[in-house]
Write a protein that holds these residues in place. Structure first.
Motif, PDB file in Angstrom:
ATOM      1  N   VAL A 130       0.864  -1.188   0.000  1.00 46.02           N
ATOM      2  CA  VAL A 130       0.000   0.000   0.000  1.00 46.02           C
ATOM      3  C   VAL A 130       0.896   1.231   0.000  1.00 46.02           C
ATOM      4  CG1 VAL A 130      -1.589   1.382   1.384  1.00 46.02           C
ATOM      5  CG2 VAL A 130      -2.017  -1.027   1.084  1.00 46.02           C
ATOM      6  N   ILE A 131       0.582   2.161  -0.867  1.00 42.70           N
ATOM      7  CA  ILE A 131       1.316   3.429  -0.910  1.00 42.70           C
ATOM      8  C   ILE A 131       0.561   4.439  -0.047  1.00 42.70           C
ATOM      9  CG2 ILE A 131       2.041   5.340  -2.397  1.00 42.70           C
ATOM     10  CD1 ILE A 131       2.324   3.224  -4.652  1.00 42.70           C
ATOM     11  N   ILE A 132       1.283   5.063   0.875  1.00 41.52           N
ATOM     12  CA  ILE A 132       0.654   6.024   1.787  1.00 41.52           C
ATOM     13  C   ILE A 132       1.323   7.391   1.641  1.00 41.52           C
ATOM     14  CG2 ILE A 132       0.277   6.639   4.216  1.00 41.52           C
ATOM     15  CD1 ILE A 132      -1.555   4.399   3.430  1.00 41.52           C
ATOM     16  N   GLU A 133       0.497   8.378   1.394  1.00 46.67           N
ATOM     17  CA  GLU A 133       0.919   9.780   1.229  1.00 46.67           C
ATOM     18  C   GLU A 133       0.344  10.622   2.347  1.00 46.67           C
ATOM     19  OE1 GLU A 133       2.536  12.054  -0.057  1.00 46.67           O
ATOM     20  OE2 GLU A 133       2.751  11.971  -2.223  1.00 46.67           O
ATOM     21  N   ASP A 134       0.941  11.787   2.569  1.00 46.98           N
ATOM     22  CA  ASP A 134       0.228  12.748   3.410  1.00 46.98           C
ATOM     23  C   ASP A 134      -0.781  13.504   2.548  1.00 46.98           C
ATOM     24  OD1 ASP A 134       2.291  14.124   2.087  1.00 46.98           O
ATOM     25  OD2 ASP A 134       2.678  15.488   3.750  1.00 46.98           O
ATOM     26  N   VAL A 135      -0.300  14.149   1.496  1.00 45.13           N
ATOM     27  CA  VAL A 135      -1.175  14.961   0.631  1.00 45.13           C
ATOM     28  C   VAL A 135      -0.935  14.564  -0.821  1.00 45.13           C
ATOM     29  CG1 VAL A 135      -1.745  17.295  -0.139  1.00 45.13           C
ATOM     30  CG2 VAL A 135      -1.059  16.896   2.238  1.00 45.13           C
ATOM     31  N   ILE A 136      -2.010  14.405  -1.575  1.00 45.07           N
ATOM     32  CA  ILE A 136      -1.906  14.165  -3.012  1.00 45.07           C
ATOM     33  C   ILE A 136      -2.407  15.403  -3.746  1.00 45.07           C
ATOM     34  CG2 ILE A 136      -2.917  12.866  -4.944  1.00 45.07           C
ATOM     35  CD1 ILE A 136      -2.755  10.386  -3.188  1.00 45.07           C
ATOM     36  N   THR A 137      -1.574  15.920  -4.643  1.00 39.62           N
ATOM     37  CA  THR A 137      -1.998  17.072  -5.458  1.00 39.62           C
ATOM     38  C   THR A 137      -2.150  16.623  -6.906  1.00 39.62           C
ATOM     39  OG1 THR A 137      -0.802  18.570  -3.991  1.00 39.62           O
ATOM     40  CG2 THR A 137      -1.486  19.452  -6.119  1.00 39.62           C
ATOM     41  N   THR A 138      -1.025  16.382  -7.593  1.00 41.21           N
ATOM     42  CA  THR A 138      -1.087  15.881  -8.973  1.00 41.21           C
ATOM     43  C   THR A 138      -1.000  14.358  -9.020  1.00 41.21           C
ATOM     44  OG1 THR A 138       1.312  15.919  -9.279  1.00 41.21           O
ATOM     45  CG2 THR A 138       0.106  17.959  -9.774  1.00 41.21           C
ATOM     46  N   GLY A 139      -0.535  13.764  -7.939  1.00 42.39           N
ATOM     47  CA  GLY A 139      -0.320  12.311  -7.921  1.00 42.39           C
ATOM     48  C   GLY A 139       1.036  11.909  -8.478  1.00 42.39           C
ATOM     49  N   GLY A 140       1.871  12.879  -8.817  1.00 38.55           N
ATOM     50  CA  GLY A 140       3.167  12.552  -9.408  1.00 38.55           C
ATOM     51  C   GLY A 140       4.043  11.709  -8.497  1.00 38.55           C
ATOM     52  N   SER A 141       4.064  12.030  -7.221  1.00 41.12           N
ATOM     53  CA  SER A 141       4.900  11.271  -6.287  1.00 41.12           C
ATOM     54  C   SER A 141       4.408   9.829  -6.172  1.00 41.12           C
ATOM     55  CB  SER A 141       4.894  11.937  -4.911  1.00 41.12           C
ATOM     56  OG  SER A 141       5.277  13.287  -5.019  1.00 41.12           O
ATOM     57  N   VAL A 142       3.087   9.660  -6.099  1.00 42.83           N
ATOM     58  CA  VAL A 142       2.525   8.306  -6.002  1.00 42.83           C
ATOM     59  C   VAL A 142       2.801   7.523  -7.282  1.00 42.83           C
ATOM     60  CG1 VAL A 142       0.382   6.991  -5.900  1.00 42.83           C
ATOM     61  CG2 VAL A 142       0.749   8.885  -4.313  1.00 42.83           C
ATOM     62  N   ARG A 143       2.650   8.151  -8.426  1.00 41.69           N
ATOM     63  CA  ARG A 143       2.916   7.441  -9.691  1.00 41.69           C
ATOM     64  C   ARG A 143       4.371   6.962  -9.740  1.00 41.69           C
ATOM     65  NH1 ARG A 143       0.180  11.775 -11.735  1.00 41.69           N
ATOM     66  NH2 ARG A 143      -2.036  11.356 -11.959  1.00 41.69           N
ATOM     67  N   GLY A 144       5.269   7.793  -9.210  1.00 39.55           N
ATOM     68  CA  GLY A 144       6.674   7.383  -9.166  1.00 39.55           C
ATOM     69  C   GLY A 144       6.863   6.139  -8.310  1.00 39.55           C
ATOM     70  N   LEU A 145       6.123   6.077  -7.208  1.00 37.68           N
ATOM     71  CA  LEU A 145       6.227   4.896  -6.340  1.00 37.68           C
ATOM     72  C   LEU A 145       5.557   3.679  -6.968  1.00 37.68           C
ATOM     73  CD1 LEU A 145       5.648   6.405  -2.781  1.00 37.68           C
ATOM     74  CD2 LEU A 145       7.779   5.523  -3.753  1.00 37.68           C
ATOM     75  N   ILE A 146       4.475   3.885  -7.686  1.00 38.80           N
ATOM     76  CA  ILE A 146       3.818   2.759  -8.364  1.00 38.80           C
ATOM     77  C   ILE A 146       4.799   2.139  -9.368  1.00 38.80           C
ATOM     78  CG2 ILE A 146       1.997   2.127 -10.014  1.00 38.80           C
ATOM     79  CD1 ILE A 146       0.191   4.207  -8.600  1.00 38.80           C
ATOM     80  N   ARG A 147       5.476   2.986 -10.131  1.00 39.16           N
ATOM     81  CA  ARG A 147       6.465   2.469 -11.095  1.00 39.16           C
ATOM     82  C   ARG A 147       7.561   1.693 -10.381  1.00 39.16           C
ATOM     83  NH1 ARG A 147       5.350   7.280 -13.844  1.00 39.16           N
ATOM     84  NH2 ARG A 147       6.903   8.463 -12.683  1.00 39.16           N
ATOM     85  N   LEU A 148       8.011   2.251  -9.262  1.00 37.97           N
ATOM     86  CA  LEU A 148       9.086   1.608  -8.499  1.00 37.97           C
ATOM     87  C   LEU A 148       8.655   0.224  -8.011  1.00 37.97           C
ATOM     88  CD1 LEU A 148      11.793   1.717  -6.928  1.00 37.97           C
ATOM     89  CD2 LEU A 148      10.576   2.954  -5.131  1.00 37.97           C
ATOM     90  N   VAL A 149       7.467   0.147  -7.420  1.00 38.17           N
ATOM     91  CA  VAL A 149       6.979  -1.141  -6.897  1.00 38.17           C
ATOM     92  C   VAL A 149       6.806  -2.136  -8.032  1.00 38.17           C
ATOM     93  CG1 VAL A 149       5.021  -2.292  -5.773  1.00 38.17           C
ATOM     94  CG2 VAL A 149       5.856  -0.092  -4.890  1.00 38.17           C
TER      95      VAL A 149
END
Ligand SMILES: O=P(O)(O)OC[C@H]1O[C@H](OP(=O)(O)OP(=O)(O)O)[C@H](O)[C@@H]1O
Length: 213
Positions: A130-149
């Motif tokens: 599970v990817i956990i963020e504090d704040v999502i704005t564009t989702g760019g940081s989460v997308r980077g983690l999805i690629r990594l996983v």
């Protein structure tokens, strides 16, 4: 701000309600002075009149623990092996969510713009993440983690965040479960009304924001 999804902050911990009164997540963020108004340039390069500095809420361990517990509740049935968060902002809430899930908590760091695992962190093929963020704005940081996983052959079973400030508009390709969803406007720099009024944006986290308890 509008379209506030109010959810009662009523997690039961050790047989007692954590707070003596039920408190909506938005009220908790405001009470702990996490909602900043001004003129900000976000990590995506977009400008905004608001920045949600969750670190101000999470500086109180009891709030971090309770918010992590609330996020963990959303993923209890997902057989999560690991929680991964983007440094730096997602780190504390990711750790508390991992604690509540009984899963290990690791974090990704940017290297030339790409999310990477350092410090000996790793994932085994087939691990459920599970990817956990504090704040999502564009989702760019989460997308980077999805690629990594996915590069490591892990399985992203969901994304959790304290706040989705896209108002539910962000599309991550996997289910997003945010404790609070708000529509907080962002602007391309060339179309920013605050720039047009002559003000200069500050980077969140700078000393210009001032200090507060
Ligand atoms: O959805 P996005 O457009 O990727 O924005 C969200 C990210 O922005 C903030 O971090 P930031 O990049 O400012 O760095 P920090 O966590 O080190 O403060 C926040 O903590 C998220 O990780």
């Amino acid at each position: 701000m509008s379209n506030i999804f109010k959810e009662r902050f009523d997690r039961l911990i050790e047989g007692r309600f954590f707070f003596t009164t039920e408190e909506p997540f938005e009220d908790l963020l405001r009470r702990t002075k996490a909602v900043l108004e001004g003129h900000f340039v976000l990590s995506s390069g977009l400008h905004s009149s608001h920045y949600i500095q969750c670190a101000r809420t999470l500086q109180h361990p009891k709030h971090a623990e309770a918010l992590g517990g609330c996020l963990a509740d959303r993923f209890q049935d997902y057989a999560v092996d690991a929680v991964i968060s983007p440094a730096l902002g997602g780190l504390i809430i990711g750790h508390e969510t991992g604690r509540a899930l009984g899963a290990r908590a690791i974090f990704g760091e940017r290297d030339n713009g790409a999310m990477t695992l350092r410090r000996g962190f790793g994932l085994q093929p087939g691990e459920r993440v599970v990817i956990i963020e504090d704040v999502i704005t564009t989702g760019g940081s989460v997308r980077g983690l999805i690629r990594l996983v996915e590069d490591l052959e892990g399985i992203v079973v969901g994304v959790g965040a304290i706040l989705d400030r896209s108002g539910g508009q962000v599309d991550l390709g996997v289910p997003l479960n945010a404790l609070l969803t708000m529509q907080v406007p962002t602007y391309q720099p060339e179309a920013c009304p605050l720039c047009q009024q002559g003000s200069s944006p500050v980077k969140p986290g700078s000393r210009q924001q001032g200090a507060g308890g």
